[in-house]
Design a protein around this motif. Structure first.
Motif, PDB file in Angstrom:
ATOM      1  N   ILE A  79     -51.491  31.049  39.532  1.00 51.96           N
ATOM      2  CA  ILE A  79     -50.875  31.924  40.695  1.00 51.96           C
ATOM      3  C   ILE A  79     -51.779  33.149  40.984  1.00 51.96           C
ATOM      4  N   GLN A  80     -52.244  33.891  40.338  1.00 52.52           N
ATOM      5  CA  GLN A  80     -53.357  34.760  40.535  1.00 52.52           C
ATOM      6  C   GLN A  80     -54.258  34.287  41.573  1.00 52.52           C
ATOM      7  N   LEU A 116     -43.358  31.025  43.069  1.00 52.98           N
ATOM      8  CA  LEU A 116     -44.681  31.566  43.424  1.00 52.98           C
ATOM      9  C   LEU A 116     -45.877  30.487  43.361  1.00 52.98           C
ATOM     10  N   LEU A 117     -45.673  29.661  42.205  1.00 58.43           N
ATOM     11  CA  LEU A 117     -46.793  28.540  42.149  1.00 58.43           C
ATOM     12  C   LEU A 117     -46.844  27.620  43.065  1.00 58.43           C
ATOM     13  N   GLY A 176     -49.405  30.327  47.535  1.00 57.09           N
ATOM     14  CA  GLY A 176     -49.199  29.611  46.205  1.00 57.09           C
ATOM     15  C   GLY A 176     -50.352  28.775  45.768  1.00 57.09           C
ATOM     16  N   HIS A 177     -50.352  28.184  44.495  1.00 55.49           N
ATOM     17  CA  HIS A 177     -51.384  27.216  44.085  1.00 55.49           C
ATOM     18  C   HIS A 177     -51.144  25.717  44.681  1.00 55.49           C
ATOM     19  N   TYR A 210     -49.885  29.307  33.636  1.00 56.84           N
ATOM     20  CA  TYR A 210     -49.094  29.407  35.095  1.00 56.84           C
ATOM     21  C   TYR A 210     -49.591  30.830  35.844  1.00 56.84           C
ATOM     22  N   TRP A 243     -46.148  30.816  30.356  1.00 61.85           N
ATOM     23  CA  TRP A 243     -46.485  31.362  31.731  1.00 61.85           C
ATOM     24  C   TRP A 243     -47.830  31.949  31.670  1.00 61.85           C
ATOM     25  N   GLY A 299     -45.666  30.481  47.116  1.00 59.13           N
ATOM     26  CA  GLY A 299     -46.237  31.645  47.165  1.00 59.13           C
ATOM     27  C   GLY A 299     -44.996  32.701  47.403  1.00 59.13           C
ATOM     28  N   ILE A 350     -41.164  31.767  39.093  1.00 58.46           N
ATOM     29  CA  ILE A 350     -42.522  31.580  38.871  1.00 58.46           C
ATOM     30  C   ILE A 350     -42.820  30.176  39.497  1.00 58.46           C
ATOM     31  N   ASN A 397     -53.626  33.478  44.644  1.00 64.14           N
ATOM     32  CA  ASN A 397     -53.015  32.403  45.471  1.00 64.14           C
ATOM     33  C   ASN A 397     -51.435  32.956  45.683  1.00 64.14           C
ATOM     34  N   LEU A 398     -51.490  34.388  45.801  1.00 62.64           N
ATOM     35  CA  LEU A 398     -50.027  34.710  45.915  1.00 62.64           C
ATOM     36  C   LEU A 398     -49.256  34.322  47.375  1.00 62.64           C
TER      37      LEU A 398
END
Length: 447
Positions: free
Chosen positions: A322-323, A351-352, A329-330, A318, A314, A355, A348, A325-326
């Motif tokens: 993610i940072q 989130l990826l 998401g990415h 990952y 993570w 979001g 996670i 792009n909260l």
């Protein structure tokens, strides 16, 4: 749209007509197909229908049938229904956005990442739609547990190294590692699922359901011994997965049901099953090997290796994606990305992919499932021989146990337990309609 009455056949005046339907071949076929959906959710695509898993093909076929039969009386609602629809819509829409703005994602990426929750929504609609058909819940449970017991036997055979069982599993799933395992990996059973986590989640919920049916005296089979044998086969299969989290969840739930309902003798019987599996199969050596592998020399040496490894993945792969792009998401990770193949966490993963809104919608969905199941379970205190009570108890324990386990695996994005949970929640929705639906009268004793 409202939560009641349920969908009823074309030409009928109310849901009560459905309650009087005789338990005939059509209802058996319907229950059998509903049981097939989670049981075969892990098969490879294109096995029977091009591009689809068997479970997806069955779900879509059943959806067409219920729409054709009940289209004039479709009334659907409830907190779980809307939570699932919002969650599925968010994942599909956000994934489609990422896919349309990407030069490296293909249609298969959209199907794999964007339509999983939509498939769960289809399964829920089908299960919900037929939840008032007389006897369908009891029959579905009966078929489900029989299939799960067969899966457990297959899993034990795979642990024993019986080549035909591994070949069959490989043919059904496309997983060549079953036939040609990696030398350094500890052998783990998968049944007819692609991976042991999916197999273990299916078996754990099946064990909880079987136990709840036994302690609440749900009349599934003519002889109670049959139910006990089926539960033993399911438990043995769960052990063969060597998936510690699900084994602990299944064992804890089994013990809770047995002790709370004055059936401590069942715990002793379960210990006998565990002894037989450990004594007469390679499971004992495999478990020892897995425990030995949990030692790690990383910065997280105080944690089991399987968790320490995930934290490393993570942080390295990952979290940077993610940072920044909260919100949305990415998006799906491309095939050429230099990251570990598996995200290894449901939260996670969300989130990826989509979001914070998707993560919040999912948490609300799981919370709604647990809350609704607990409410039904408590409302039936003192009532036995009712399959809805057994389903409510099993789904509540499973949903609560799943919440921490999804920190280290995306179980609700996997085959197996996710589909089984949704089928049971949809079928048992009739319980929330109160005495007018007649929960005990609605579902007759089907043997």
């Amino acid at each position: 749209m409202t939560a009641s009455p349920a969908w009823v056949p074309v030409g009928t005046s109310s849901g009560s007509d459905m309650q009087e339907l005789r338990v005939g071949g059509a209802v058996h076929a319907l229950a059998f197909c509903l049981a097939l959906i989670p049981t075969l959710a892990g098969t490879r695509r294109g096995l029977l229908v091009p591009g689809l898993r068997i479970s997806e093909a069955v779900s879509l076929a059943l959806l067409v049938i219920v729409v054709l039969l009940f289209h004039r009386q479709m009334k659907i609602g409830g907190v779980v229904t809307w939570a699932l629809f919002v969650y599925a819509s968010l994942i599909s829409i956000v994934t489609a956005y990422h896919w349309s703005n990407s030069s490296y994602l293909g249609i298969s990426d959209f199907l794999n990442y964007g339509l999983g929750p939509a498939t769960l929504a289809v399964i829920y609609v089908v299960s919900y739609a037929v939840s008032q058909v007389r006897g369908v819940l009891t029959l579905t449970i009966k078929y489900l547990l029989t299939m799960a017991a067969s899966m457990g036997i297959l899993g034990v055979m795979q642990t024993l190294g019986i080549q035909s069982s591994r070949t069959f599993g490989s043919f059904m799933t496309g997983n060549e590692r079953l036939v040609h395992p990696i030398n350094w990996k500890i052998p783990r059973s998968t049944g007819v699922f692609h991976a042991w986590h999916a197999y273990a989640s299916f078996m754990a919920l099946s064990l909880l359901l079987a136990t709840a049916c036994i302690v609440y005296s749900v009349p599934l089979f003519r002889h109670k011994l049959t139910s006990l044998i089926i539960a033993a086969c399911i438990g043995a299969g769960l052990i063969s997965s060597l998936t510690f989290g699900m084994i602990i969840l299944g064992a804890a739930g089994f013990s809770f049901f047995a002790i709370r309902n004055g059936k401590k003798i069942y715990v002793l019987g379960a210990l006998v099953v565990v002894f037989v599996v450990l004594r007469f199969t390679p499971a004992s050596n495999n478990i020892s090997g897995r425990i030995d592998q949990q030692e790690t020399a990383s910065e997280y040496s105080y944690l089991p290796q399987t968790i320490a490894f995930r934290i490393g993945v993570w942080k390295r792969d990952y979290f940077p994606l993610i940072q920044g792009n909260l919100l949305f998401g990415h998006g799906p990770v491309g095939p050429d990305a230099r990251v570990f193949t598996y995200v290894e966490s449901m939260y996670i993963y969300l989130l990826l992919i989509a979001g914070i809104p998707a993560l919040m919608a999912f948490i609300y969905l799981i919370g709604a499932v647990a809350w609704q199941a607990l409410r039904r379970w408590k409302s039936m205190a003192g009532i036995n021989a009712n399959p809805i009570k057994a389903v409510a108890a099993a789904t509540f324990i499973f949903a609560v146990g799943l919440m921490p386990l999804m920190l280290i695996h995306p179980y609700m994005n996997d085959a197996g337990g996710s589909q089984l949970l949704i089928v049971l929640v949809g079928l048992s929705y009739v319980a929330s309609r109160g005495p007018a639906s007649g929960t005990s009268a609605l579902l007759g004793e089907v043997r």
